[in-house]
Design a protein around this motif. Structure first.
Motif, PDB file in Angstrom:
ATOM      1  N   UNK A   1     -20.031  13.683   4.773  1.00 44.85           N
ATOM      2  CA  UNK A   1     -19.795  15.025   4.245  1.00 44.85           C
ATOM      3  C   UNK A   1     -20.008  15.068   2.737  1.00 44.85           C
ATOM      4  N   UNK A   2     -20.787  14.141   2.224  1.00 46.15           N
ATOM      5  CA  UNK A   2     -21.001  14.062   0.787  1.00 46.15           C
ATOM      6  C   UNK A   2     -21.694  15.281   0.209  1.00 46.15           C
ATOM      7  N   UNK A   3     -21.467  15.511  -1.060  1.00 43.32           N
ATOM      8  CA  UNK A   3     -22.044  16.662  -1.747  1.00 43.32           C
ATOM      9  C   UNK A   3     -23.534  16.495  -2.024  1.00 43.32           C
ATOM     10  N   UNK A   4     -24.074  15.290  -1.819  1.00 42.67           N
ATOM     11  CA  UNK A   4     -25.473  15.038  -2.131  1.00 42.67           C
ATOM     12  C   UNK A   4     -26.331  14.881  -0.876  1.00 42.67           C
ATOM     13  N   UNK A   5     -25.839  15.367   0.261  1.00 39.76           N
ATOM     14  CA  UNK A   5     -26.594  15.228   1.507  1.00 39.76           C
ATOM     15  C   UNK A   5     -27.596  16.355   1.708  1.00 39.76           C
ATOM     16  N   UNK A   6     -27.524  17.402   0.888  1.00 38.00           N
ATOM     17  CA  UNK A   6     -28.417  18.546   1.027  1.00 38.00           C
ATOM     18  C   UNK A   6     -28.267  19.127   2.430  1.00 38.00           C
ATOM     19  N   UNK A   7     -29.376  19.532   3.079  1.00 36.10           N
ATOM     20  CA  UNK A   7     -29.274  20.137   4.410  1.00 36.10           C
ATOM     21  C   UNK A   7     -29.110  19.107   5.509  1.00 36.10           C
ATOM     22  N   UNK A   8     -29.262  17.832   5.193  1.00 34.08           N
ATOM     23  CA  UNK A   8     -29.196  16.774   6.199  1.00 34.08           C
ATOM     24  C   UNK A   8     -27.747  16.363   6.433  1.00 34.08           C
TER      25      UNK A   8
ATOM     26  N   UNK B   1     -39.465  16.460  27.720  1.00 36.31           N
ATOM     27  CA  UNK B   1     -38.300  15.754  28.276  1.00 36.31           C
ATOM     28  C   UNK B   1     -38.375  14.249  28.058  1.00 36.31           C
ATOM     29  N   UNK B   2     -39.578  13.731  27.823  1.00 39.38           N
ATOM     30  CA  UNK B   2     -39.731  12.290  27.595  1.00 39.38           C
ATOM     31  C   UNK B   2     -39.978  11.976  26.121  1.00 39.38           C
ATOM     32  N   UNK B   3     -39.586  12.899  25.260  1.00 39.09           N
ATOM     33  CA  UNK B   3     -39.835  12.744  23.836  1.00 39.09           C
ATOM     34  C   UNK B   3     -39.179  11.487  23.281  1.00 39.09           C
ATOM     35  N   UNK B   4     -39.923  10.753  22.467  1.00 38.93           N
ATOM     36  CA  UNK B   4     -39.347   9.585  21.802  1.00 38.93           C
ATOM     37  C   UNK B   4     -38.597   9.983  20.538  1.00 38.93           C
ATOM     38  N   UNK B   5     -38.827  11.215  20.094  1.00 38.49           N
ATOM     39  CA  UNK B   5     -38.117  11.708  18.905  1.00 38.49           C
ATOM     40  C   UNK B   5     -36.694  12.116  19.246  1.00 38.49           C
ATOM     41  N   UNK B   6     -36.539  12.842  20.359  1.00 44.78           N
ATOM     42  CA  UNK B   6     -35.219  13.275  20.820  1.00 44.78           C
ATOM     43  C   UNK B   6     -35.002  12.678  22.203  1.00 44.78           C
ATOM     44  N   UNK B   7     -34.190  11.638  22.280  1.00 49.32           N
ATOM     45  CA  UNK B   7     -34.076  10.894  23.532  1.00 49.32           C
ATOM     46  C   UNK B   7     -32.852  11.256  24.359  1.00 49.32           C
ATOM     47  N   UNK B   8     -32.213  12.378  24.049  1.00 50.08           N
ATOM     48  CA  UNK B   8     -31.137  12.908  24.876  1.00 50.08           C
ATOM     49  C   UNK B   8     -31.495  14.321  25.295  1.00 50.08           C
ATOM     50  N   UNK B   9     -30.831  14.787  26.349  1.00 52.63           N
ATOM     51  CA  UNK B   9     -31.011  16.172  26.786  1.00 52.63           C
ATOM     52  C   UNK B   9     -29.824  17.042  26.384  1.00 52.63           C
TER      53      UNK B   9
ATOM     54  N   UNK C   1     -32.843  12.747  15.294  1.00 49.97           N
ATOM     55  CA  UNK C   1     -34.038  12.008  15.686  1.00 49.97           C
ATOM     56  C   UNK C   1     -33.707  10.548  15.943  1.00 49.97           C
ATOM     57  N   UNK C   2     -34.445   9.940  16.876  1.00 50.22           N
ATOM     58  CA  UNK C   2     -34.169   8.562  17.245  1.00 50.22           C
ATOM     59  C   UNK C   2     -34.361   7.617  16.062  1.00 50.22           C
ATOM     60  N   UNK C   3     -35.208   8.016  15.105  1.00 46.75           N
ATOM     61  CA  UNK C   3     -35.501   7.146  13.973  1.00 46.75           C
ATOM     62  C   UNK C   3     -34.543   7.338  12.807  1.00 46.75           C
ATOM     63  N   UNK C   4     -33.572   8.258  12.962  1.00 39.17           N
ATOM     64  CA  UNK C   4     -32.692   8.585  11.841  1.00 39.17           C
ATOM     65  C   UNK C   4     -31.834   7.392  11.442  1.00 39.17           C
TER      66      UNK C   4
END
Length: 496
Positions: free
Chosen positions: A219-226, A344-352, A490-493
């Motif tokens: 919850x830091x003040x320097x996280x911007x929109x992320x 549905x098989x996205x490697x970027x978003x691996x949950x439904x 994202x899975x790479x986050x």
């Protein structure tokens, strides 16, 4: 039939002669305890019902804005069940934390000063001479350890979050069973204790083997929109916004209450802050002790006044009265749409199914970005601020924060796959506290859902208007994490 998220509330109380001069109300019998709903144990809060002639009922706990125990919102009376011929392929949820003892502002501004004043009042025998205020002669604070309790989740809050997990698991059994890669299912939470504890209880309720993992987001003040707390990382967001408008209404509606109470208890010198604090204790006492007399002190009208005071404050701080409100809600909304439209098989978003826990500010900010609960939606030439006067209640408003941000209040988006007479194709449906809320100008799908291509166009239009988080917040260009986007799903986050 869909499992209701409603946490059952039982027992009733009535306003007495001091609270309601007409003395129209009576006190039915009380019932307390837990209950099982569709196989899920849910906490049972005492209902605080004002009853009148002709079957009139007013549930105080559904008009407490941000201090209300969770209840399913009425919405626009659309059926919350998945529309016939449809199935939910993906879903995203942003959830406020569960019941807390008090937030620090409420405690320091209203509760603690009133409770200290009450403890130091020398002639408590005066309270016993009234039928309504007599309980104050022996009343003690529900908060016994400020350091350990303020801002922390109550036992009933843990129970409620646990039950919410069970409900979500029952609603989406196919979505919650795996993350698509064989790894553990992930739940996200902002880093405050109350959000983390709520998420942990949710996991315990949703997974019998407690197999999910929790991703804690700074919850830091320097996280911007992320971040799951964009109001904390936006320099131009001011939490005091709305105080002036709320104060004007408080001064107006509390005046006769102050007179009534001061006439009953000479020498106590009730103030605006005392009255507001006593009304807040109706909610806080309920989620801490599951019993309270404070709800009994005020009439239904005075509870509507209290609700409107909160609506005014939130309207100008995290609603349409804040010019940068939609910009703060847009990062989560854009990330959610990316999830919903992904393969549905996205490697970027691996949950439904994606569930995240945050604070009271975030779901309303998302709703402003999405264009829901807008008093002026169908009156574009109307100044939306004019819909929230400070000298009378706008009873026709749709901005009612009791229905938006109770404890565990949430906004959800579902991707529906449909076939049949009602529609063929992919659609998006918005849910606010279990109630389907139609997207403006995009309601032609099953259950008034929105075709995903049309929703994508709507999102593009909203992003063009409100996608500049960095600019709206005035974020310095030297900030390392300067961004308009939320990338935590994202899975790479990798956490900062």
């Amino acid at each position: 039939m869909r499992t209701s998220i409603l946490f059952a509330c039982t027992a009733s109380l009535a306003a007495s002669s001091l609270a309601v001069p007409a003395a129209l109300y009576e006190l039915p019998a009380n019932t307390v305890g837990n209950v099982e709903v569709n196989g899920i144990r849910v906490p049972h809060h005492k209902r605080q019902i004002i009853e009148g002639p002709g079957g009139y009922e007013f549930n105080v706990l559904e008009h407490l804005a941000g201090i209300a125990p969770y209840f399913d919102a009425p919405g626009v009376q659309l059926d919350p069940d998945v529309p016939s011929g449809c199935s939910v392929a993906k879903a995203t949820y942003l959830v406020r934390h569960s019941n807390i003892y008090a937030n620090d502002y409420d405690y320091e501004t209203y509760l603690s000063p009133f409770l200290e004043k009450l403890a130091n009042f020398s002639d408590k025998s005066l309270f016993t001479q009234t039928s309504d205020l007599g309980f104050l002669a022996n009343y003690t604070s529900p908060i016994t350890n400020e350091t350990e309790q303020v801002e922390k989740v109550t036992p009933s809050g843990i129970q409620a979050a646990h039950a919410f997990g069970g409900v979500i698991a029952k609603m989406y059994p196919d979505l919650i069973s795996s993350n698509g890669t064989g790894g553990p299912f992930t739940v996200w939470a902002a880093s405050a204790d109350r959000t983390v504890e709520s998420a942990q209880a949710f996991i315990e309720g949703a997974f019998s083997n407690n197999s999910a993992q929790l991703a804690v987001v700074s919850e830091g003040e320097e996280e911007s929109a992320d971040s799951l707390t964009p109001h904390e990382s936006c320099p131009n967001f001011h939490s005091s916004a709305g105080s002036e408008q709320q104060g004007a209404w408080l001064e107006r509606y509390t005046a006769p209450i102050i007179t009534r109470f001061n006439d009953a208890i000479p020498g106590f010198n009730f103030t605006i802050d005392d009255i507001f604090g006593m009304q807040e204790l109706c909610g806080y006492d309920t989620v801490i002790r599951n019993r309270t007399e404070f709800c009994n002190l005020f009439s239904a009208q005075e509870w509507l006044d209290f609700e409107y005071a909160n609506d005014l404050m939130y309207f100008y701080s995290i609603g349409y009265g804040n010019p940068i409100g939609p910009q703060l809600g847009m990062p989560w909304l854009r990330a959610s749409f990316d999830i919903l439209q992904s393969n549905s098989t996205s490697s970027t978003f691996n949950q439904s199914l994606y569930v995240s826990f945050s604070h009271r500010e975030e779901p309303p900010l998302v709703l402003t970005a999405l264009g829901l609960f807008n008093n002026s939606e169908y009156y574009q030439s109307l100044d939306v601020n004019s819909t929230m006067p400070t000298d009378e209640i706008n009873y026709a408003r749709v901005w009612k924060t009791s229905e938006i941000l109770p404890f565990l209040g949430h906004v959800g988006l579902e991707r529906l796959e449909c076939s049949g007479n009602q529609g063929n194709g992919t659609y998006v449906r918005a849910l606010v506290n279990s109630a389907p809320i139609p997207i403006p100008n995009c309601q032609d799908g099953p259950g008034s859902s929105c075709a995903i291509d049309a929703f994508g166009q709507y999102m593009s239009e909203r992003a063009a208007l409100y996608g500049d988080f960095v600019g709206a917040c005035g974020i310095n260009d030297t900030l390392t994490n300067r961004t308009d986007l939320l990338g935590i799903y994202t899975a790479a986050y990798k956490p900062h």
